[in-house]
Design a protein around this motif. Structure first.
Motif, short mmCIF file in Angstrom:
data_model
loop_
_atom_site.label_atom_id
_atom_site.label_comp_id
_atom_site.label_asym_id
_atom_site.label_seq_id
_atom_site.Cartn_x
_atom_site.Cartn_y
_atom_site.Cartn_z
N GLY A 444 -20.24 40.07 57.03
CA GLY A 444 -18.83 40.02 57.38
C GLY A 444 -18.36 41.37 57.86
O GLY A 444 -19.13 42.32 57.97
N LYS A 445 -17.04 41.47 58.10
CA LYS A 445 -16.48 42.70 58.65
C LYS A 445 -16.61 43.87 57.68
O LYS A 445 -16.80 45.01 58.07
CB LYS A 445 -14.99 42.47 58.97
N ASP A 446 -16.53 43.58 56.38
CA ASP A 446 -16.59 44.65 55.39
C ASP A 446 -18.00 45.08 55.06
O ASP A 446 -18.22 45.92 54.19
CB ASP A 446 -15.86 44.24 54.11
N GLY A 447 -18.98 44.54 55.73
CA GLY A 447 -20.35 44.95 55.50
C GLY A 447 -21.06 44.13 54.43
O GLY A 447 -22.28 44.17 54.34
N SER A 448 -20.31 43.39 53.61
CA SER A 448 -20.98 42.52 52.64
C SER A 448 -21.35 41.21 53.32
O SER A 448 -20.82 40.88 54.38
CB SER A 448 -20.06 42.24 51.45
N SER A 449 -22.25 40.51 52.71
CA SER A 449 -22.74 39.32 53.37
C SER A 449 -22.26 38.06 52.67
O SER A 449 -22.54 37.87 51.49
CB SER A 449 -24.27 39.34 53.40
N PRO A 450 -21.52 37.20 53.35
CA PRO A 450 -21.01 35.99 52.72
C PRO A 450 -21.99 34.82 52.77
O PRO A 450 -21.72 33.80 52.17
CB PRO A 450 -19.75 35.68 53.53
N VAL A 451 -23.08 34.93 53.51
CA VAL A 451 -23.95 33.76 53.60
C VAL A 451 -25.40 34.16 53.88
O VAL A 451 -25.67 35.02 54.70
CB VAL A 451 -23.44 32.75 54.66
N ALA A 452 -26.28 33.53 53.14
CA ALA A 452 -27.71 33.61 53.42
C ALA A 452 -28.22 32.19 53.49
O ALA A 452 -27.77 31.33 52.72
CB ALA A 452 -28.44 34.37 52.32
N VAL A 453 -29.12 31.94 54.39
CA VAL A 453 -29.52 30.56 54.60
C VAL A 453 -31.02 30.48 54.84
O VAL A 453 -31.62 31.40 55.41
CB VAL A 453 -28.69 29.92 55.74
N ALA A 454 -31.60 29.40 54.37
CA ALA A 454 -33.01 29.11 54.67
C ALA A 454 -33.09 27.71 55.25
O ALA A 454 -32.45 26.79 54.74
CB ALA A 454 -33.85 29.20 53.41
N VAL A 455 -33.82 27.59 56.34
CA VAL A 455 -33.97 26.30 57.01
C VAL A 455 -35.45 26.02 57.15
O VAL A 455 -36.23 26.91 57.52
CB VAL A 455 -33.32 26.31 58.41
N VAL A 456 -35.84 24.80 56.82
CA VAL A 456 -37.21 24.41 57.10
C VAL A 456 -37.18 23.07 57.84
O VAL A 456 -36.40 22.18 57.50
CB VAL A 456 -38.07 24.33 55.81
N VAL A 457 -37.98 23.00 58.91
CA VAL A 457 -38.08 21.75 59.66
C VAL A 457 -39.55 21.34 59.66
O VAL A 457 -40.42 22.11 60.06
CB VAL A 457 -37.56 21.91 61.10
N GLU A 458 -39.77 20.13 59.15
CA GLU A 458 -41.16 19.66 59.05
C GLU A 458 -41.61 19.05 60.36
O GLU A 458 -40.80 18.51 61.11
CB GLU A 458 -41.27 18.57 57.98
N GLY A 459 -42.88 19.12 60.62
CA GLY A 459 -43.49 18.37 61.70
C GLY A 459 -42.94 18.71 63.07
O GLY A 459 -42.62 17.83 63.86
N SER A 460 -42.81 20.00 63.34
CA SER A 460 -42.35 20.39 64.67
C SER A 460 -43.54 20.31 65.61
O SER A 460 -44.24 21.28 65.84
CB SER A 460 -41.80 21.81 64.60
N ASP A 461 -43.77 19.13 66.11
CA ASP A 461 -45.04 18.90 66.80
C ASP A 461 -45.10 19.51 68.20
O ASP A 461 -46.17 19.60 68.79
CB ASP A 461 -45.33 17.40 66.87
N THR A 462 -43.97 19.93 68.72
CA THR A 462 -44.00 20.42 70.10
C THR A 462 -44.57 21.83 70.18
O THR A 462 -45.35 22.14 71.07
CB THR A 462 -42.58 20.42 70.71
N VAL A 463 -44.16 22.66 69.27
CA VAL A 463 -44.57 24.05 69.35
C VAL A 463 -45.41 24.42 68.15
O VAL A 463 -45.06 24.11 67.04
CB VAL A 463 -43.34 24.99 69.37
N ARG A 464 -46.51 25.09 68.37
CA ARG A 464 -47.35 25.46 67.26
C ARG A 464 -47.34 26.97 67.02
O ARG A 464 -47.87 27.44 66.04
CB ARG A 464 -48.79 25.01 67.50
N ASP A 465 -46.74 27.73 67.92
CA ASP A 465 -46.80 29.17 67.73
C ASP A 465 -45.68 29.65 66.83
O ASP A 465 -44.86 28.87 66.35
CB ASP A 465 -46.77 29.90 69.08
#
Lengths: 489, 474
Positions: A444-465
């Motif tokens: 945020g503007k004050d330098g502290s962080s209001p959000v951390a996020v983790a995303v996982v997507v299974e079976g992304s068959d199009t791209v392997r790199d």
């Protein structure tokens, strides 16, 4: 004839006495056991004899109760946008029991909790019906919506935390299910329940992937390895070159650890290595630090123990007693290293919160029917995996990843974002589609962080790199962060 | 009536008649069920039941008629029997009415294509008929010793009543019903009384032969072979009831009653030993080849087996488990009338299993009170037997009260899981015309015997000799 008569009288008295003893046995000694027997329908009848308390997000109920006037159950649980919220609420079914928050806070929701005793007594005296209390959650409806919409038809999960407090902001898992469909006692509910079982549905929609599924974290784990390198003093400055030959032969083997494509990894600084996601650099850090130090750092981030939010999150694993080569593989999030999405969000959150890991929680308070809080959660520090100084260094290089590295898809104009992509291989000889990972935080503007996020997507068959994480997962993380930042203003 | 010239020492001032005590108790016996009815109605539908006034008046009328008849025809009778019977019958009506309101039972009947009709109005009619029978017995049976004349006719009658159900199709697994059109009776309930009459008459005549003409072997008096005949016949009869009518309760009842009466008549402990040995032999023998009995025993030992994922073949009903959970859920004070879920028991909730509803809704306290009321009836019967002056009266009242005690024990014990379940009804409380009629008749006979027992001896007629003796006094 009177002597035998007296004896018969005593005998009949004994018969009655035996009945009285037995009555005391079943109605006093064993009463609780019989009363709460799992086949005793009265427990469920009582649970649904009145409107159930609600689960609250952002001041609005995401659950409800509908009067069904069934023979056994008067009310039925309903859910608003059930598919989206199922990983948070769990279900409360007249036939199949309850789970997650519906289960853990059942006492509050039904109004049977001891802490509601006073309320109940007042209600009884004033002749009001018993009502349940509410469970107020920490979740952020906008963030949850962004996460759920972002996952769309893809199979995967999102966990978002407020790094400053540990409040869970989003918890999405797809494919999901609508708990409303199994809340009742009809044949339709039974059919829906059957269809949701893993036996009949390989997608396992009732699995809460954000908390209960562990994935190989792949390159996102390099953040932990980098933290271990800094904390253990292996490297002091993120811009100094590391001692990393290329190709690098894993200890105890003759096999070089491959990188993804030809990337500038030879003696690369931590900043460059993280930006390009160099397996050789981080694999060697793992090998140099050895297994114990690596595991120690991982455990500071929360690995190897269950987390109770209060809904239980599975144990993420940094393995034990490995060959040095396996340890090197583990240090880049392969081999047997496994993490839940919540765990990786905790990693990002600890870095973003200047090294302090706050205990993640999703129930901010329990509210009596009269809206007074009977319990309110306080943020609680879980551990300090990084010193503030080292945290700033790690933030710096994670921000580089988003600015110019593999995570550019998560850039938000005018906002400082740090992140790390990952593409975890799995299956024998990488035969299966990899998991696309992205972990990040926004400041945020004050330098502290209001959000951390983790995303996982299974079976992304199009791209392997390695860019898969950046392509598939990063945009979802970006939307979630934007949703939270919009609310912060 | 008395004259100053009477020199006999027998007092003409008898014990107090206690009719006013009975009346006072009857007032409570009517008020308590009426309040219970109001309570159940308020709990079920938030309003006083519409039939409350007529119910109260009806029960009051029955009690009043009973009381007046007792006052007129059995003025010295035991004052507790009538009020307790009235109270139990009244409470039974309330609980049957409460189960009539169960939507769950209605739905269950519908699912099984049965007609769910209110049982309480029928039970009220049965109760009225039963009180009429009670009145009839008291009016027409001036002295219980008249029954002695019908000893062997009773035997034939009892045998017919017991054998009759064999020729009718079984109802829910047991051949205990005689069905004529839409009307069905349970003859065993009436046989209970008639057979007690037969036993009393028979034993009164034979007691000396049975008691004295015996050889002493190893400290026990063994009866002669020919005296063993009757006990063998009764034993065989109860085994046959068990086999052909699959009615465990009735066979236990008759055999137990006979052993008790035999013991009282002969004062020989050896009969008890014989009785126990024979019933043990019979039980083991029948249980080994009669599947019905084995199922009952296994279901008693493992009431919750029916809920296993792969229930064993004998676990066919969850009734016992449901009854136990009913009792447990009631706890010490119960849920209150109308607020329990004992209707989960389903079939026979208002007859064989009615005690479970009492257990759940009135709690341990209420159930113990009901059991003690039954105990009180039994002990008043025993008291009557002690007070009775003639052996026939003693035997008849001990037989009837022992039968009553065994029946209560067998039903309540079965429902509470103390002993294997048998198909019998809780006297007075359970739904069923035969049961109510027979038990009111039983109470009438006990009242008749107790009246005879407590009645003061009639003043002896003035003796002419006495007059004359006085004349010569100076």
């Amino acid at each position: 004839m009177n002597k035998p008569l007296r004896r018969i009288a005593i005998f009949c008295g004994l018969l009655v006495f035996a009945l009285l003893l037995r009555d005391n046995w079943i109605q006093y000694v064993q009463a609780d056991q019989l009363k709460n027997h799992k086949k005793n329908l009265r427990v469920d009848i009582a649970r649904y004899s009145q409107p159930r308390g609600n689960i609250i997000v952002d001041g609005r109920a995401i659950t409800g109760s509908a009067e069904t006037n069934g023979i056994n159950y008067k009310y039925k649980r309903t859910y608003k946008n059930g598919e989206m919220w199922a990983p948070v609420t769990g279900f409360a079914s007249q036939v199949y029991g309850t789970n997650q928050i519906e289960n853990l806070e059942d006492g509050i929701l039904t109004g049977d909790d001891d802490r509601l005793f006073f309320n109940r007594t007042i209600d009884m005296l004033t002749g009001k019906e018993k009502t349940g209390g509410d469970v107020v959650t920490t979740l952020n409806a906008k963030a949850q919506e962004a996460a759920f919409k972002g996952l769309g038809n893809k199979k995967g999960a999102v966990a978002a935390i407020d790094p400053r407090t540990g409040k869970i902001l989003a918890l999405a898992s797809t494919p999901s299910y609508d708990p409303s469909t199994i809340a009742g006692a009809s044949d339709k509910d039974a059919a829906a329940w059957k269809a949701l079982q893993k036996k009949y549905n390989p997608d396992d929609p009732m699995l809460n992937r954000a908390l209960r599924q562990t994935y190989p974290p792949g390159s996102t784990f390099k953040v932990v390895t980098a933290a271990a390198a800094l904390e253990n003093g292996l490297y002091k400055d993120v811009d100094d070159p590391t001692n990393s030959p290329l190709p690098w032969i894993m200890p105890g083997t003759t096999k070089p650890l491959p990188n993804e494509g030809s990337i500038p990894c030879k003696n690369a600084s931590l900043r460059v290595a993280l930006r390009y996601s160099c397996n050789t650099v981080f694999g060697k850090i793992g090998a140099d630090l050895k297994e114990d130090k690596m595991r120690e750092e991982a455990e500071k981030f929360g690995f190897n123990s269950e987390v109770f939010t209060p809904v239980r999150a599975d144990k993420s694993v940094y393995p034990q007693d490995m060959e040095p080569s396996s340890n090197a593989m583990s240090a880049i999030g392969q081999f047997d290293t496994r993490a839940t999405p919540l765990q990786m969000a905790m990693v990002a959150a600890a870095v973003a919160n200047d090294g302090k890991l706050m205990k993640p929680y999703m129930v901010s308070g329990l509210r009596a029917p009269n809206l007074s809080f009977i319990e309110q959660a306080e943020p609680e520090q879980m551990s300090e995996p990084l010193s503030e100084d080292n945290a700033h260094k790690l933030q710096d290089i994670m921000e580089t990843v988003v600015q110019v590295g593999t995570g550019t898809a998560a850039r938000i104009p005018g906002v400082t974002v740090g992140g790390k992509t990952g593409t975890a291989q799995h299956g024998v000889a990488n035969s299966k589609n990899p998991y696309a990972w992205f972990i990040s935080y926004a400041k945020g503007k004050d330098g502290s962080s209001p959000v951390a996020v983790a995303v996982v997507v299974e079976g992304s068959d199009t791209v392997r790199d390695d860019i898969a994480g950046g392509k598939l997962a990063a945009p979802i993380a970006k939307d979630v962060m934007k949703a939270v930042l919009a609310g912060e203003k | 009536m008395s004259s100053t010239s009477n020199t006999t020492t027998i007092s003409t001032i008898g014990p107090p008649s206690r009719r006013n005590t009975e009346l006072a108790l009857l007032v409570f016996a009517v008020i308590v069920p009426v309040f219970a009815y109001a309570n159940a109605g308020l709990a079920l539908s938030d309003e006083l039941p519409s039939g409350m006034l007529s119910y109260g008046l009806g029960l009051g009328l029955l009690a009043g008629v009973g009381h007046l008849v007792v006052r007129k025809f059995a003025p010295y009778a035991d004052p507790l029997l009538l009020p307790i019977a009235t109270l139990l019958n009244g409470l039974g009506l309330v609980i049957i009415w409460r189960l009539d309101q169960s939507r769950r039972l209605a739905q269950q009947a519908k699912n099984a294509d049965r007609v769910f009709s209110a049982a309480a109005p029928n039970q009220l009619i049965y109760s009225a008929m039963a009180v009429a029978l009670f009145v009839g017995v008291l009016i027409f049976l001036k002295d219980h010793r008249i029954l002695q004349r019908y000893t062997y006719i009773s035997m034939v009658g009892a045998l017919i009543l017991l054998i009759l159900p064999v020729f009718f199709p079984p109802v829910f697994g047991a051949r205990i019903w005689v069905r004529v059109g839409s009307f069905s009776i349970q003859p065993a309930e009436f046989a209970k009384i008639i057979i007690a009459v037969f036993f009393s008459g028979y034993l009164m005549v034979k007691r000396d032969a049975l008691a004295l003409a015996s050889r002493r072997v190893m400290g026990l008096y063994l009866p002669r072979g020919r005296d063993l005949g009757p006990i063998l016949v009764v034993w065989a009869m109860s085994i046959l009831i068990l086999v052909f009518e699959t009615d465990l309760g009735t066979s236990l009842l008759f055999f137990g009653m006979f052993v008790v009466m035999l013991y009282v008549a002969t004062e020989r402990t050896s009969w008890i030993v014989f009785g126990l040995l024979m019933s043990a032999a019979g039980a083991v023998g029948v249980a080994s080849f009669e599947p019905h009995v084995k199922v009952r025993v296994m279901a008693w030992l493992h009431p919750f087996a029916v809920y296993q994922e792969h229930p064993p073949s004998w676990a066919t009903t969850e009734q016992i488990a449901q009854a136990l959970m009913s009792f447990g859920s009631g706890g010490v004070f119960g849920t209150g009338l109308g607020q329990g879920a004992s209707d989960l028991i389903g079939f026979a909730a208002n007859s064989d299993f009615i005690l479970a509803t009492i257990g759940e809704e009135l709690g341990l306290a209420g159930t113990m009170a009901i059991l003690l009321l039954y105990g009180l009836i039994v002990e008043r019967g025993m008291r009557t037997a002690l007070a009775a002056r003639d052996p026939f009266g003693k035997l008849l009242s001990i037989g009837l009260s022992a039968a009553f005690a065994i029946q209560v024990f067998v039903v309540a014990g079965g429902v509470m899981g103390l002993i294997p379940l048998t198909g019998m009804t809780m006297p007075f409380v359970a739904y069923g015309g035969s049961s109510v009629l027979a038990n009111w008749a039983l109470i009438a006979i006990l009242i008749r015997i107790s009246d005879t027992a407590r009645r003061p001896a009639p003043a002896p007629a003035p003796s002419t000799d006495a007059e004359m003796t006085q004349v010569v006094r100076p």
